[in-house]
Every structure is written in structure tokens, then in C-alpha cells.
Scaffold this active site. Structure first.
Site, short mmCIF file in Angstrom:
data_model
loop_
_atom_site.label_atom_id
_atom_site.label_comp_id
_atom_site.label_asym_id
_atom_site.label_seq_id
_atom_site.Cartn_x
_atom_site.Cartn_y
_atom_site.Cartn_z
N GLY A 51 54.64 56.74 67.88
CA GLY A 51 53.85 58.17 68.29
C GLY A 51 54.58 59.42 67.62
N CYS A 60 59.67 52.55 68.62
CA CYS A 60 60.10 53.87 67.95
C CYS A 60 59.73 54.68 69.44
CB CYS A 60 59.12 54.35 66.83
SG CYS A 60 59.57 55.72 66.13
N TYR A 61 58.93 55.54 69.51
CA TYR A 61 58.56 56.25 70.48
C TYR A 61 58.30 55.47 71.90
CZ TYR A 61 56.33 59.46 73.88
OH TYR A 61 56.16 60.10 75.03
N HIS A 86 59.98 50.23 62.83
CA HIS A 86 58.90 49.75 62.96
C HIS A 86 58.56 48.52 62.32
CE1 HIS A 86 56.56 53.49 64.44
NE2 HIS A 86 57.37 54.03 63.64
N GLU A 106 56.15 46.29 62.35
CA GLU A 106 54.62 46.03 61.78
C GLU A 106 54.53 46.54 60.21
OE1 GLU A 106 54.56 50.06 63.95
OE2 GLU A 106 55.83 48.15 64.08
N ASP A 111 30.29 42.44 56.04
CA ASP A 111 30.29 42.69 57.58
C ASP A 111 28.84 42.41 58.22
OD1 ASP A 111 32.95 43.51 57.24
OD2 ASP A 111 32.30 45.52 57.43
N LYS A 162 38.95 43.12 59.28
CA LYS A 162 38.36 42.81 57.99
C LYS A 162 38.47 41.36 57.62
CE LYS A 162 35.34 44.10 54.66
NZ LYS A 162 34.12 45.11 54.86
#
Length: 520
Positions: free
Chosen positions: A59, A86-87, A177, A179, A234, A376
Site C-alpha cells: 500500500g 511490503c507495507y 512484491h 505477485e 462474460d 476474466k
């Protein structure tokens, strides 16, 4: 509504721009997870949600800010593994008795390298493939003293506590990070974390399909449902799933606004009526839409006209169905996440989005949204599970306002016809060269200018067009696709030779940001 039939992982969001990527990595590992803003995570929420593990996101805040984001202190006492990122690492250390300091001398932004202090822990199994591992850092503050019970397991030049852990409590914290794409082996960390937390990887589309059908039947009973079918992936997957659950209780309304691609209306109607034998209202309202759009050149005005007309037309045809109590929509999990602001404050509107917002209240309908827990890529996987053809579910995204936003300036039927033909040639070229699946989205925009040319010794004065093709993971950022000059030359020649009305072809090499994917 949260899925209660699976072990669940809770991601507490502190406002990182890449929190969604954490969830995507976990879903790829067949782990069910949900993202919730830290303000919503109370003691009562934790007790009801009952997570099997918790991740603290990164964040933009500092633990020194007034009212700095924090999780409830009770999260550290529920006895489940926790990973701070991180944060998330900094707030964990701050709350558990460590120290965080401010100072640009130890800030890191961008690529960095972590070396192991001790990699013989479950979190790091198979992670250090080399003597050091590339990661992505983005922090100003830094941990200067770890909390009691923690040990150091990895360091970087500006982060002496890059990887820390309290093995007795299964608390882990990293300054980088894992990710993001720039931490190439980050998925291994998540895989190790969910394994040590005891997840079995039972979140599959086959299981989801059965559970969703059961929930739809429980929610709907014997009532009628209407679905706004756009022809996109979708709404199409939602329609097929609901039809499998309740059959002819579902009626789809396909609004043809005259702004679709070549042969698209016929393809959608044929697939749903013939292949799925589904009740379908084909509302050809192209004259209405194009009449209202005549003379309009402002992008926002065009979007608002289309959005309003869609709602009016949909309501008219839905009323003709009669007795419907539910409205089905293809709402996805990113839509749900983004509807809950991390800060509670307003965000800048880049452009209006076309939807059926406001209809449920206006028509007295309840919503059926069977895809609201999916990303998605998961929707596409579910579509394959349901038997939709790959040629359909693998299609590039197509905007609700259709070709209206690929036709800057005034919209006319002649320009739309030219645009459809040029777009069909372009997509045909991409498919012939085997590039379609490498590209997130590709299309032609017809430009509001005419240019002088020469064809067969005769002067021409026709439209210019721009080709657009981008690569992306989720559409939030994008870069142009690096076609070869041979491909671009061949494609330009085909368009000019085969499409009357275009005599000049350009290629858009703008990334997102600063541009958007679409032209309007």
C-alpha cells in the site's frame, strides 16, 4: 456472497495498485481467496469469514501517517498463517513490536536482488534457484528492527530484512512484491505459503460449475430470469450457465445497436438460438441508436446516449417477456472489488462505462450474478467447461458502445460500413499469421480526416485508419504488439485494396498509460 464450501484465504487490502494480482496468483493455484479493504475487516468479520490463512497487501501509506491503515489486532491471534507484503510487512512489524523507519537512504524502487540468509524453511523451498533471486521492490520506509520471535531469511542491499519469519506462529513477511511479473519466481512463494497453510487446491471450474448451478436454482426457484446478452464472453458464459440451471425460465435480450462488428449479430443469435436452443429476443434497434448518435462527436456524449438508449430498449423488451423477477448480469470479481473504494474517496472518471446500472431498482428486479467471484481468465475456463467454442470464448474484448468509440468524430452508416470491412480484413490477417492468441485486443479505428492518395493513376480523397493491437494481462496496463514491418505492409495493402473508402493506414504504438486501449 462469499463461497463457504472451500477453504478460504483472506487478502486484507491496504491500497496497493497490484493487490488484484495477489488474488490472481492464488486462483491460479486453485485456492479460493477474497480481497477486502482493511476498514471492513473487523473482529466480527474475521470470525464469520474464518480464513485458513491471511495475506496483508502492500500500500502507499506509511505506518507513521495519522490514521495509518492497520488490520485488527485480533488477526494475529486466530492461529492461521499470515504473509505480509511490503507495507504489509511494515505494519506487521510495527504492530508486533518491531521498528519501522523513514528515510530515502534505504528506499528501493524497481528491480532488486535478494540473497538467502537461510533458505531451509518451507516458504522458500525451491525459490532460490540461483545464489540470488530477482524481486521487485517499491518502498520508501523500511523495517529497521524485526519483531520478537522473527528471524531473517533473506536480505537485499537496501532491505536487510527482505524476508523474515516467525516459524512458531507461521508469520511471514517480505519487503518485495512476489505477485508482480518482475519477481519471476514469485509464484513459488505463494505456492509454498498455501501448502504450509494446508490448502488442497480444490478451487476448480468443474466444482464451481456445479456449485453455481445449485446456488442459481436455490436463488431463483421457479421464477423467470431475463439476461442482457451483449455477445461478449462474460454475459454469454453467464447466460449458458444460468440456462443449464433453469432452462426456459431464462430469456435473453440481445440489443443490436448497429455498432457491432461484421456478421456479429447473426453469429450471436445463431449460436444461442440454434446451438443452445435458448429463448432469445433479438432487438434490432440500430435505426434508433444511429439516429440519436447522428451529429454527435464528443466521446462522453456518445457513450451516455448509448448507455441511456440501451437501458430504455432493454427495459421495453424485458417488459414484453412478462413476469420476470430476476435480472442476470455478467458481473466479474474485479467489478466487485473496484466498486468498494480502498480509501472511500472518489476516483477520477476516465470514461463512462456502458452497463445496465439502475435497472434492477427501476424494474423491481433482483440480481443474479453467477460470475461475481471470478476473474476474466476463470470466466474463459468456465466457458470451456460449459462447452462454448474456443473461437468464441477466446475472442478479444469488445466494448459495450461497440464501434462508436472506434469512430472518432461524427458517426455515419458509411463510416461504420468502411470500419467493419477494414476491421474484418485486419483480424483475418492476424489469424492467418497465427497471432490472434498472442494479442489481448486488436481493432481498427477510422479517423475523422480524409487524405489525398493515388490509385490507378487517379486521385483519391478517402479516410485514414489506425490499426491497434496490444498485449496485456488484465487490460489495466497495455503495450503495443510488435508486428513485423512485413506484416504491417501486407495488411495495409490488403485494407487499401479491399476496402473502398480508405487510402491510408497507420499503426498506433501508444502504450497504456499514457493512452487508453480504445480511442475514445
Amino acid at each position: 456472497m462469499s463461497d463457504t464450501s472451500h477453504d478460504r484465504l483472506l487478502i486484507i487490502d491496504f491500497g496497493s495498485q497490484v493487490t488484484q494480482l495477489i488474488a490472481r496468483r492464488l486462483r491460479e493455484l486453485n485456492v479460493y481467496c477474497e480481497i477486502h479493504p482493511y476498514q471492513n475487516v473487523t473482529d466480527a468479520f474475521l470470525a464469520e469469514f474464518a480464513p485458513k490463512a491471511v495475506i496483508f497487501s502492500g500500500g502507499p501509506a506509511s505506518v507513521f501517517d495519522e490514521g495509518a491503515p492497520q488490520p485488527p489486532a485480533s488477526v494475529f491471534g486466530i492461529g492461521v498463517p499470515i504473509l505480509g507484503i511490503c507495507y504489509g510487512q511494515q505494519v506487521m512489524m510495527h504492530m508486533l513490536g518491531g521498528k519501522v523507519e523513514q528515510g530515502y537512504g534505504t528506499a528501493e524502487f524497481g528491480r532488486a536482488y535478494v540473497t538467502p540468509s537461510d533458505d531451509r524453511i518451507d516458504l522458500l523451498k525451491g525459490w532460490f534457484l540461483e545464489a540470488r533471486e530477482q524481486v521487485w521492490m517499491s518502498h520508501g520506509d523500511h523495517v529497521s528492527q524485526i519483531a520478537p520471535g522473527f528471524e531473517v531469511y533473506g536480505t537485499s542491499p537496501n532491505a536487510p530484512f527482505a524476508i523474515t519469519a516467525d516459524l512458531d506462529r507461521n508469520f511471514f513477511a517480505v519487503q518485495f512484491h512476489p505477485e508482480v511479473h518482475h519477481t519471476p519466481n514469485g509464484k513459488t512463494l505463494y505456492e509454498n505459503f498455501v501448502k504450509l497453510a494446508g490448502f488442497t487446491g480444490d478451487w476448480t471450474m468443474g466444482a464451481y460449475r456445479e456449485e453455481a448451478i445449485r446456488k442459481i436454482r436455490e436463488q431463483v426457484g421457479d421464477a423467470k430470469v431475463i439476461c442482457g446478452l451483449s455477445g461478449g464472453v462474460d454475459s454469454s458464459v453467464a447466460a449458458v450457465l444460468i440456462h443449464e440451471a433453469i432452462g426456459d425460465q431464462l430469456t435473453c435480450v440481445f440489443v443490436d445497436h448497429g455498432l457491432l462488428r461484421q456478421n456479429e449479430a447473426d453469429e450471436v443469435v445463431t449460436m444461442f438460438r440454434d446451438h443452445y436452443n435458448m429463448p432469445l429476443v433479438h432487438a434490432d434497434e440500430s435505426d434508433l441508436f444511429l439516429g440519436e448518435l447522428e451529429g454527435q462527436s464528443d466521446p462522453e456524449t456518445k457513450r451516455k446516449i448509448i448507455g441511456k438508449l440501451f437501458i430504455d430498449v432493454f427495459q421495453k423488451h424485458a417488459n414484453e417477456v412478462g413476469g420476470a423477477k430476476f435480472l442476470a448480469q455478467g458481473t466479474l470479481y474485479p467489478d466487485v472489488i473496484e466498486s468498494v473504494s480502498f480509501s472511500g474517496g472518489p476516483s477520477v472518471t476516465i470514461k463512462s462505462h456502458h452497463n445496465v446500472g439502475g435497472l434492477p431498482e427501476k424494474m423491481g428486479l433482483k440480481l443474479v450474478e453467477p460470475l461475481r467471484e471470478l476473474f476474466k481468465d476463470e470466466v474463459r475456463a468456465l466457458g470451456r467447461e460449459l462447452g462454448l467454442p474456443d473461437s468464441f470464448i477466446g475472442r478479444h474484448p469488445f466494448p459495450g458502445p461497440g464501434l462508436a468509440i472506434r469512430c472518432p468524430g461524427d458517426i455515419t452508416r458509411d463510416k461504420l460500413d468502411i470500419l467493419r470491412k477494414a476491421d474484418a480484413v485486419y483480424i483475418d490477417q492476424i489469424r492467418k499469421h497465427g497471432l490472434y492468441d498472442e494479442i489481448w485486443q486488436a481493432f481498427v479505428a477510422i479517423l475523422p480526416v480524409r487524405t489525398v492518395g493515388v490509385m490507378g493513376d487517379f486521385r483519391t480523397y478517402d479516410y485514414a485508419c489506425a490499426l491497434r493491437a496490444v498485449t496485456s494481462v488484465d487490460g489495466m496496463t497495455a503495450d503495443y504488439y510488435p508486428f513485423s514491418h512485413e506484416f504491417l505492409g501486407e495488411t495495409a495493402t490488403r485494407i487499401i485494396n479491399e476496402v473502398k473508402g480508405i487510402n491510408r493506414v497507420t499503426y498506433d504504438i501508444t502504450s497504456k498509460p499514457p493512452g487508453t486501449i480504445e480511442w475514445e
